[in-house]
Design an enzyme around this catalytic site. Structure first.
Site, PDB file in Angstrom:
ATOM      1  N   ALA A  56       0.839  -1.204   0.000  1.00  0.00           N
ATOM      2  CA  ALA A  56       0.000   0.000   0.000  1.00  0.00           C
ATOM      3  C   ALA A  56       0.873   1.253   0.000  1.00  0.00           C
ATOM      4  O   ALA A  56       0.609   2.210  -0.748  1.00  0.00           O
ATOM      5  CB  ALA A  56      -0.929  -0.004   1.208  1.00  0.00           C
ATOM      6  N   ASP A  57       1.922   1.264   0.810  1.00  0.00           N
ATOM      7  CA  ASP A  57       2.871   2.379   0.811  1.00  0.00           C
ATOM      8  C   ASP A  57       3.494   2.574  -0.566  1.00  0.00           C
ATOM      9  O   ASP A  57       3.542   3.686  -1.095  1.00  0.00           O
ATOM     10  CB  ASP A  57       3.997   2.088   1.803  1.00  0.00           C
ATOM     11  CG  ASP A  57       3.685   2.547   3.217  1.00  0.00           C
ATOM     12  OD1 ASP A  57       2.855   3.453   3.377  1.00  0.00           O
ATOM     13  OD2 ASP A  57       4.267   1.987   4.150  1.00  0.00           O
ATOM     14  N   LEU A  58       4.013   1.493  -1.110  1.00  0.00           N
ATOM     15  CA  LEU A  58       4.735   1.587  -2.372  1.00  0.00           C
ATOM     16  C   LEU A  58       3.834   2.055  -3.505  1.00  0.00           C
ATOM     17  O   LEU A  58       4.201   2.928  -4.307  1.00  0.00           O
ATOM     18  CB  LEU A  58       5.358   0.236  -2.715  1.00  0.00           C
ATOM     19  CG  LEU A  58       6.403  -0.284  -1.727  1.00  0.00           C
ATOM     20  CD1 LEU A  58       6.822  -1.699  -2.080  1.00  0.00           C
ATOM     21  CD2 LEU A  58       7.615   0.631  -1.687  1.00  0.00           C
TER      22      LEU A  58
END
Length: 407
Positions: A181-183
């Site tokens: 999700a961050d990436l």
């Protein structure tokens, strides 16, 4: 000047920085992972990135994402210059606004209320630079019922539905082994920035680019999300089996495991021929996709009984030669040792004469405007004085700002 590209098979960086985005100045206010991922996408193509951090001794935050000298930090912050700036001080905010006047992009991943409290939100900075592209990454969006919640990758994986479809059937929720999700939020933010910069060429105006971990994770569900939205199906855990393309999954060999994707009638026919199982082609349980899907739990053990008779390397070679997709299941060290991975230059080593460091290179190439890794991550505040001189500050003013811990 020749732009640098990882040389096939070596991963060595040669030449100078990319010039593709060199006309754009980017102020990087981000921390942890999603924001730095976004900015890395711009820095690797030559954007002039200034990484802004609190002065040493003032930032008491937990260094999430790993220590400054660790592999995680190093891989996120190459190709940037470093500036320290205390945004809790009025003069620090004024200094940022001075830098923002001629910046093209600002990227931040504060909680939505923080930037407005500091006076550095989109409305504040676009008022002094209408051409500014201001990118915000948050956990759940800039407004709405969850806007004030802290964002964290695993929380987004769970709320975004990914953990419910990851893992073995009946195992319970399982997180993915990377902060996806961050990436993805970072990569989507970079894409939004590039779209906004292209649109600015027509309108002459900047705009506010927004994304969140929750949005990114929901978008990345892709066909699994569409199964619910369009067909009313709630996808479940399927383990190593592909949920709709059958047979696709992990099969045990004589000396390990491999992935095989024998979906579709044409590939299924080739697969049966390699295994010497022509009878499966006429077996009513397996002769078409619907039958193979219904009888997956019968078919998979039969396939594995055959695959267990030979080695992983042998099966990968034989199946690919016949046009059946198959591949090894590598640990990360073995992945980087694969000849195709080496040929593609996925690992890129930068040796600047002071130290040698290997990074994960960009996963795409452009024929005329390649990316390049040309500088290691900056030490904290490494370029503060130079950046302030460029902004018009005298040496006496700079010394005073240091003394008062504004920078």
């Amino acid at each position: 000047m020749t732009d640098a590209l990882p040389q096939a098979g070596t991963g060595e960086q040669t030449g100078g920085p990319s010039t593709a985005l060199s006309r754009f100045k980017v102020l990087d206010l981000t921390r942890v992972r999603s924001g730095p991922t976004c900015v890395r996408q711009l820095a690797d193509w030559g954007a002039q990135v200034i990484k802004i951090e609190m002065p040493e001794g003032l930032d008491q935050g937990d260094p999430m994402g790993g220590p400054r000298g660790g592999p995680d930090f190093q891989n996120l912050h190459r190709n940037k210059r470093g500036l320290t700036l205390n945004l809790k001080e009025k003069e620090g905010v004024e200094l940022l606004k001075r830098l923002a006047k001629d910046a093209d992009v600002i990227v931040e991943n504060f909680r939505p209320d923080v930037k407005d409290r500091l006076g550095i939100g989109y409305k504040d900075l676009s008022a002094i630079n209408p051409r500014l592209v201001y990118a915000s990454i948050s956990g759940f969006g800039q407004d709405g019922p969850y806007a004030g919640r802290p964002g964290f990758d695993q929380i987004a994986q769970g709320m975004g539905g990914l953990m419910s479809i990851t893992g073995l059937p009946g195992q319970g929720p399982v997180r993915v082994g990377i902060p996806i999700a961050d990436l993805c939020a970072g990569i989507f933010a970079a894409q939004g920035i590039l779209v906004a910069l292209l649109e600015r060429e027509v309108s002459g105006k900047g705009q506010w680019v927004q994304t969140s971990l929750l949005q990114a994770q929901a978008f990345m569900l892709d066909f699994q999300a569409s199964r619910w939205l369009q067909a009313g199906e709630v996808p479940k855990q399927a383990g190593n089996n592909h949920p709709t393309s059958i047979p696709t999954g992990v099969f045990k060999t004589k000396d390990g495991h491999i992935n095989i994707a024998a979906t579709g009638n044409a590939i299924w026919k080739r697969f049966c021929e390699v295994l010497g199982k022509a009878d499966w082609l006429v077996d009513p349980r397996f002769k078409d996709s619907a039958g193979r899907s219904t009888n997956r739990d019968i078919l998979n053990p039969l396939i594995e009984a055959e695959i267990a008779k030979d080695t992983s390397e042998s099966w990968v070679e034989r199946l690919n030669a016949a046009g059946v997709p198959a591949g090894p299941i590598y640990t990360i060290d073995k992945m980087f040792d694969d000849p195709q991975v080496k040929h593609l230059g996925i690992a890129a080593t930068l040796n600047d004469g002071l130290r040698s460091q290997t990074y994960v290179a960009q996963p795409m190439t452009l024929s005329r405007t390649p990316s390049a890794i040309v500088t290691h991550p900056p030490a904290i505040g490494e370029h503060t004085d130079a950046i302030l001189r460029e902004a018009g500050y005298t040496d006496e003013q700079i010394a005073d700002l240091h003394k008062r811990q504004v920078v």
